[in-house]
Write a protein that holds these residues in place. Structure first.
Motif, PDB file in Angstrom:
ATOM      1  N   GLU A   8      -9.223  -4.695  -0.794  1.00 55.18           N
ATOM      2  CA  GLU A   8      -8.163  -3.919  -1.166  1.00 55.18           C
ATOM      3  C   GLU A   8      -9.711  -2.458  -1.222  1.00 55.18           C
ATOM      4  N   LEU A  40      -8.853   0.676   1.860  1.00 56.96           N
ATOM      5  CA  LEU A  40      -8.205   2.259   0.716  1.00 56.96           C
ATOM      6  C   LEU A  40      -9.275   3.001   0.862  1.00 56.96           C
ATOM      7  N   GLN A  47      -7.900   6.046   2.567  1.00 59.07           N
ATOM      8  CA  GLN A  47      -7.992   7.507   1.973  1.00 59.07           C
ATOM      9  C   GLN A  47      -9.081   8.678   2.555  1.00 59.07           C
ATOM     10  N   ILE A 104       1.009  -0.729  -0.501  1.00 61.98           N
ATOM     11  CA  ILE A 104       0.126   0.086   0.284  1.00 61.98           C
ATOM     12  C   ILE A 104       1.032   1.132  -0.231  1.00 61.98           C
ATOM     13  N   ASN A 154      -2.932   3.955  -3.400  1.00 60.92           N
ATOM     14  CA  ASN A 154      -3.150   2.089  -3.779  1.00 60.92           C
ATOM     15  C   ASN A 154      -2.821   1.407  -3.102  1.00 60.92           C
TER      16      ASN A 154
END
Length: 278
Positions: free
Chosen positions: A95, A99, A103, A38, A274
């Motif tokens: 994933e 994220l 984020q 990551i 990402n």
């Protein structure tokens, strides 16, 4: 916070996976192992690593999630935030959910840190606070991100601090009746915080025993006068309403003890992060 995070992770995964991750199940063998990183794609403050770890742990206990930095640490483009290894299906399925949390929370921490740094550059002693303007269900996580960004939390909800706002005042028949009613109901020696919009309301709230005034949407000239009233009465002052990075320095010159900013949580852009298989 751990229990809240685990509940939210389960909810988010259920929303995303539904009856099953059909693409991953069809394309990736159950026995396949993978490694991934990551990585931050822009500068900011990382927040939410324990939540991201919980996402993968919920999917497959065999997935190894290794943070390479601490929550609250600054990153620059290219910084590796965490490394993963284990069953490929679990990594791919988790994933996006991982994220999304990372984020969003990192975006809050990053924006908060920008406000904190700007305030420090103005040599102000004011404390930046968040508000209750949060995404329903995510408040504890968002307020955690605010702390990682260097600011402080206002009340968590309606249960942990008094704040008489304009609609309370209207329905209670005025500022003084509202303060008196709360003091009587809870047998308070110290009055509640009260939202005021002008100097007349500030004077009335102080006279009625308020312990702190939320000075709402005042122009700088009036705000400074209101802060002086508070100081003379030894009442804490909190500037609020329409505060942004462009006017923060001017608001800080008022001398307010606290500056509350809803934008920390309701307008923070996600930090670009990402996950890539290596």
């Amino acid at each position: 916070m751990r229990q809240v995070a685990e509940f939210l992770v389960r909810l988010a995964l259920a929303e995303d996976i539904g009856p099953g991750d059909i693409t991953t199940k069809g394309a990736i063998p159950a026995s396949l192992k993978a490694r991934a990183v990551i990585r931050a794609k822009e500068a900011g403050i990382i927040a939410g690593l324990p939540v991201a770890k919980a996402v993968f742990a919920s999917l497959d206990k065999k997935i190894r999630f290794v943070p390479k930095i601490k929550d609250g640490a600054p990153v620059k483009p290219g910084t590796i935030v965490a490394e993963l290894s284990g069953p490929a299906r679990g990594i791919l399925t988790g994933e996006r959910t991982a994220l999304n949390f990372l984020q969003h929370l990192s975006g809050i921490a990053t924006l908060t840190n920008r406000y904190v740094k700007k305030l420090r550059s103005a040599k102000s002693r004011a404390i930046i606070l968040d508000t209750r303007k949060t995404i329903p269900g995510l408040r504890q996580l968002e307020k955690y991100a605010v702390r990682l960004g260097g600011a402080a939390n206002h009340r968590l909800g309606l249960h942990d601090a008094f704040l008489i706002k304009d609609n309370h005042i209207k329905l209670a028949g005025g500022i003084t009746p509202a303060i008196q009613a709360i003091k009587k109901e809870y047998r308070l020696k110290k009055g509640p915080e009260v939202e005021v919009k002008n100097l007349a309301e500030a004077r009335e709230a102080i006279a009625a025993g308020a312990s702190r005034l939320l000075l709402d949407n005042m122009d700088i000239k009036i705000l400074r006068q209101a802060v002086k009233l508070c100081r003379r009465a030894k009442v804490a002052s909190e500037a609020s309403g329409g505060i942004n990075l462009g006017n923060l320095r001017a608001v800080a010159t008022s001398g307010a003890d606290y500056i509350s900013i809803g934008a920390l949580t309701h307008s923070a852009p996600a930090l670009d992060i990402n996950l890539k298989i290596i």
